[in-house]
Design a protein around this motif. Structure first.
Motif, PDB file in Angstrom:
ATOM      1  N   ASP A 173      48.381 129.965-111.205  1.00 41.04           N
ATOM      2  CA  ASP A 173      47.939 128.162-111.212  1.00 41.04           C
ATOM      3  C   ASP A 173      49.212 128.078-110.843  1.00 41.04           C
ATOM      4  OD1 ASP A 173      46.301 126.132-111.385  1.00 41.04           O
ATOM      5  OD2 ASP A 173      47.294 126.182-113.186  1.00 41.04           O
ATOM      6  N   PHE A 174      48.882 127.257-109.802  1.00 35.81           N
ATOM      7  CA  PHE A 174      50.199 126.536-109.547  1.00 35.81           C
ATOM      8  C   PHE A 174      50.888 125.312-110.652  1.00 35.81           C
ATOM      9  CE2 PHE A 174      52.162 122.842-107.605  1.00 35.81           C
ATOM     10  CZ  PHE A 174      53.417 122.986-106.854  1.00 35.81           C
ATOM     11  N   ASP A 175      50.393 125.088-111.906  1.00 38.78           N
ATOM     12  CA  ASP A 175      50.527 123.914-112.919  1.00 38.78           C
ATOM     13  C   ASP A 175      51.451 125.224-114.001  1.00 38.78           C
ATOM     14  OD1 ASP A 175      50.463 121.677-111.336  1.00 38.78           O
ATOM     15  OD2 ASP A 175      47.781 122.262-111.816  1.00 38.78           O
ATOM     16  N   PHE A 176      50.882 126.148-114.105  1.00 38.97           N
ATOM     17  CA  PHE A 176      51.631 126.757-115.017  1.00 38.97           C
ATOM     18  C   PHE A 176      52.716 126.531-115.130  1.00 38.97           C
ATOM     19  CE2 PHE A 176      53.688 131.180-116.378  1.00 38.97           C
ATOM     20  CZ  PHE A 176      53.442 131.166-117.605  1.00 38.97           C
ATOM     21  N   ARG A 177      53.742 126.642-114.318  1.00 35.77           N
ATOM     22  CA  ARG A 177      55.433 125.916-115.282  1.00 35.77           C
ATOM     23  C   ARG A 177      55.875 124.811-115.144  1.00 35.77           C
ATOM     24  NH1 ARG A 177      57.845 130.678-115.506  1.00 35.77           N
ATOM     25  NH2 ARG A 177      57.325 132.494-114.135  1.00 35.77           N
ATOM     26  N   ALA A 178      54.538 124.068-115.197  1.00 39.20           N
ATOM     27  CA  ALA A 178      55.126 122.792-115.175  1.00 39.20           C
ATOM     28  C   ALA A 178      55.541 121.923-116.784  1.00 39.20           C
ATOM     29  CB  ALA A 178      53.561 121.468-115.781  1.00 39.20           C
ATOM     30  N   ALA A 179      56.594 121.737-116.417  1.00 36.65           N
ATOM     31  CA  ALA A 179      57.756 121.194-117.095  1.00 36.65           C
ATOM     32  C   ALA A 179      57.075 119.997-118.671  1.00 36.65           C
ATOM     33  CB  ALA A 179      58.936 120.796-117.020  1.00 36.65           C
ATOM     34  N   ASP A 180      56.024 119.411-117.934  1.00 33.96           N
ATOM     35  CA  ASP A 180      54.896 118.378-119.352  1.00 33.96           C
ATOM     36  C   ASP A 180      54.122 118.838-119.665  1.00 33.96           C
ATOM     37  OD1 ASP A 180      57.237 116.475-118.593  1.00 33.96           O
ATOM     38  OD2 ASP A 180      56.469 115.713-117.083  1.00 33.96           O
ATOM     39  N   GLY A 181      53.385 120.562-118.984  1.00 37.30           N
ATOM     40  CA  GLY A 181      52.784 120.913-120.271  1.00 37.30           C
ATOM     41  C   GLY A 181      51.191 121.247-119.342  1.00 37.30           C
ATOM     42  N   THR A 193      37.784 127.039-125.611  1.00 37.53           N
ATOM     43  CA  THR A 193      39.571 128.066-125.755  1.00 37.53           C
ATOM     44  C   THR A 193      40.726 127.432-124.998  1.00 37.53           C
ATOM     45  OG1 THR A 193      38.386 129.603-125.823  1.00 37.53           O
ATOM     46  CG2 THR A 193      40.307 129.926-125.487  1.00 37.53           C
ATOM     47  N   ILE A 194      41.127 127.034-125.647  1.00 35.49           N
ATOM     48  CA  ILE A 194      42.646 126.051-125.101  1.00 35.49           C
ATOM     49  C   ILE A 194      43.977 126.806-124.888  1.00 35.49           C
ATOM     50  CG2 ILE A 194      44.496 124.017-126.527  1.00 35.49           C
ATOM     51  CD1 ILE A 194      41.882 122.220-127.035  1.00 35.49           C
ATOM     52  N   THR A 195      44.388 126.971-124.339  1.00 39.93           N
ATOM     53  CA  THR A 195      45.815 128.186-123.735  1.00 39.93           C
ATOM     54  C   THR A 195      46.561 126.552-123.701  1.00 39.93           C
ATOM     55  OG1 THR A 195      44.598 129.885-123.423  1.00 39.93           O
ATOM     56  CG2 THR A 195      46.577 129.737-123.120  1.00 39.93           C
ATOM     57  N   ILE A 196      48.059 126.998-124.173  1.00 42.43           N
ATOM     58  CA  ILE A 196      48.625 125.279-123.893  1.00 42.43           C
ATOM     59  C   ILE A 196      50.223 126.213-123.157  1.00 42.43           C
ATOM     60  CG2 ILE A 196      49.614 123.452-124.329  1.00 42.43           C
ATOM     61  CD1 ILE A 196      47.985 123.008-126.640  1.00 42.43           C
ATOM     62  N   TYR A 197      50.043 126.006-122.073  1.00 38.19           N
ATOM     63  CA  TYR A 197      51.632 125.861-121.259  1.00 38.19           C
ATOM     64  C   TYR A 197      52.905 124.946-121.691  1.00 38.19           C
ATOM     65  CZ  TYR A 197      50.054 130.672-120.720  1.00 38.19           C
ATOM     66  OH  TYR A 197      49.087 131.887-120.510  1.00 38.19           O
ATOM     67  N   ALA A 198      54.128 125.074-121.863  1.00 41.22           N
ATOM     68  CA  ALA A 198      54.754 123.719-120.863  1.00 41.22           C
ATOM     69  C   ALA A 198      56.300 124.768-120.281  1.00 41.22           C
ATOM     70  CB  ALA A 198      55.810 123.573-122.144  1.00 41.22           C
ATOM     71  N   GLY A 200      55.930 127.346-118.200  1.00 43.49           N
ATOM     72  CA  GLY A 200      55.899 128.475-117.590  1.00 43.49           C
ATOM     73  C   GLY A 200      55.495 129.647-119.274  1.00 43.49           C
ATOM     74  N   LYS A 201      56.057 129.377-120.744  1.00 45.00           N
ATOM     75  CA  LYS A 201      56.065 129.072-121.759  1.00 45.00           C
ATOM     76  C   LYS A 201      54.972 128.899-122.330  1.00 45.00           C
ATOM     77  CE  LYS A 201      58.842 129.724-125.906  1.00 45.00           C
ATOM     78  NZ  LYS A 201      59.715 128.813-126.316  1.00 45.00           N
ATOM     79  N   LEU A 202      54.265 129.950-122.838  1.00 41.10           N
ATOM     80  CA  LEU A 202      53.499 130.210-123.579  1.00 41.10           C
ATOM     81  C   LEU A 202      53.371 129.334-124.664  1.00 41.10           C
ATOM     82  CD1 LEU A 202      49.496 130.351-124.447  1.00 41.10           C
ATOM     83  CD2 LEU A 202      50.349 133.012-125.537  1.00 41.10           C
TER      84      LEU A 202
END
Length: 292
Positions: A173-181, A193-198, A200-202
């Motif tokens: 996904d394009f937003d996977f590496r979004a700095a704000d999460g 199910t919630i999966t949260i990245y900021a 690009g880090k899980l």
């Protein structure tokens, strides 16, 4: 008086290409959840999904009752007995935990799981070693009788957890590496199910029950704040068989300023009838192609 069940799929999508394809070159990707049994036929040579079916039934408290309904699916759906190139069994089981690969030992997989969940009778504990760069192992439990039935019917030992497939799909996904999460929500009937990245880090993956869309908002906002993320800046990507007029979408949109639907994985092809379905409906099912 005996009761006869006419098991019909809630969704059934295919076209002439299914009949024109040698299915012995294709993979059958099966997803079993609480009250659901779904599958897609995937042709790896063209990276194309050729057929999809999804059966829904009332989830039962006893796994044996769910197994009885799945047995009726097999009685009704003869495509399941095709000699496919391979069959992948995926389980959307609520009981799962992520373990750093550096700390993982296969002899201790039950211990990892039962630190978070009580042990159940008739459970089989499985583990998925996720591909680099994640360096994680997903440990989970499924009903032993259900697992045995499916392994026997499909003659396969290839298994994966649905969350493992999602963790491989979200980086596309394009937003996977979004700095704000970014928070990906896969909403199903009565659980999500919630999966949260900021960057690009899980940061977190968890599954919770829910009754209303406000329950999802509460869990999401609470989790984001614990992680130090601003819910007014985090982008929310919603997937699952959820319509725009449901309270799940409505409540999220009311409290979260950046809510979008997840999209189909762009690296694959989909028959035209699949493209007529909402793109977010079967994201977790299509993601199984990444695990073949």
């Amino acid at each position: 008086m005996s009761v006869t069940y006419n098991m019909q799929p809630a969704f059934a999508v295919d076209d002439a290409s299914l009949l024109e394809t040698d299915l012995t070159t294709c993979h059958l990707l099966v997803l079993v959840g609480q009250g659901t049994f779904s599958y897609v036929v995937f042709e790896p040579a063209g990276g194309k999904f050729l057929a999809l079916k999804s059966y829904h039934f009332q989830p039962q408290k006893l796994a044996v009752a769910d197994l009885e309904m799945i047995e009726r699916v097999f009685d009704a759906d003869k495509l399941l007995f095709t000699a496919f190139r391979s069959v992948l069994l995926a389980f959307d089981a609520a009981v799962s935990t992520l373990v750093p690969e550096s700390q993982y030992s296969s002899q201790l997989k039950k211990d990892y799981l039962h630190m978070a969940y009580p042990e159940k009778l008739q459970e089989a504990v499985l583990a998925d070693i996720l591909p680099p760069p994640m360096s994680l192992v997903n440990v989970y439990a499924v009903d032993k009788d259900l697992l045995g039935f499916l392994r026997k019917e499909f003659s396969t030992d290839r298994m994966v957890h649905a969350h493992s497939a999602l963790l491989q799909a979200y980086p596309y996904d394009f937003d996977f590496r979004a700095a704000d999460g970014v928070a990906y929500i896969m909403a199903q009937r009565n659980r999500f199910t919630i999966t949260i990245y900021a960057g690009g880090k899980l940061l977190n993956q968890q599954e919770q029950p829910y009754q209303t869309g406000l329950d999802i908002v509460y869990h999401l906002v609470n989790t984001l704040r614990i992680l130090g993320l601003d819910e007014q800046k985090v982008k929310v990507k919603l997937g699952g068989p959820i319509a725009k007029d449901t309270d799940v979408y409505g409540e999220l949109h009311k409290f979260m300023p950046h809510v979008e639907w997840v999209q189909r994985l762009s690296d694959f092809q989909y028959i035209s009838k699949m493209q007529e379905l909402p793109a977010h409906y079967f994201h977790h099912l299509y993601a199984l192609a990444l695990c073949v």
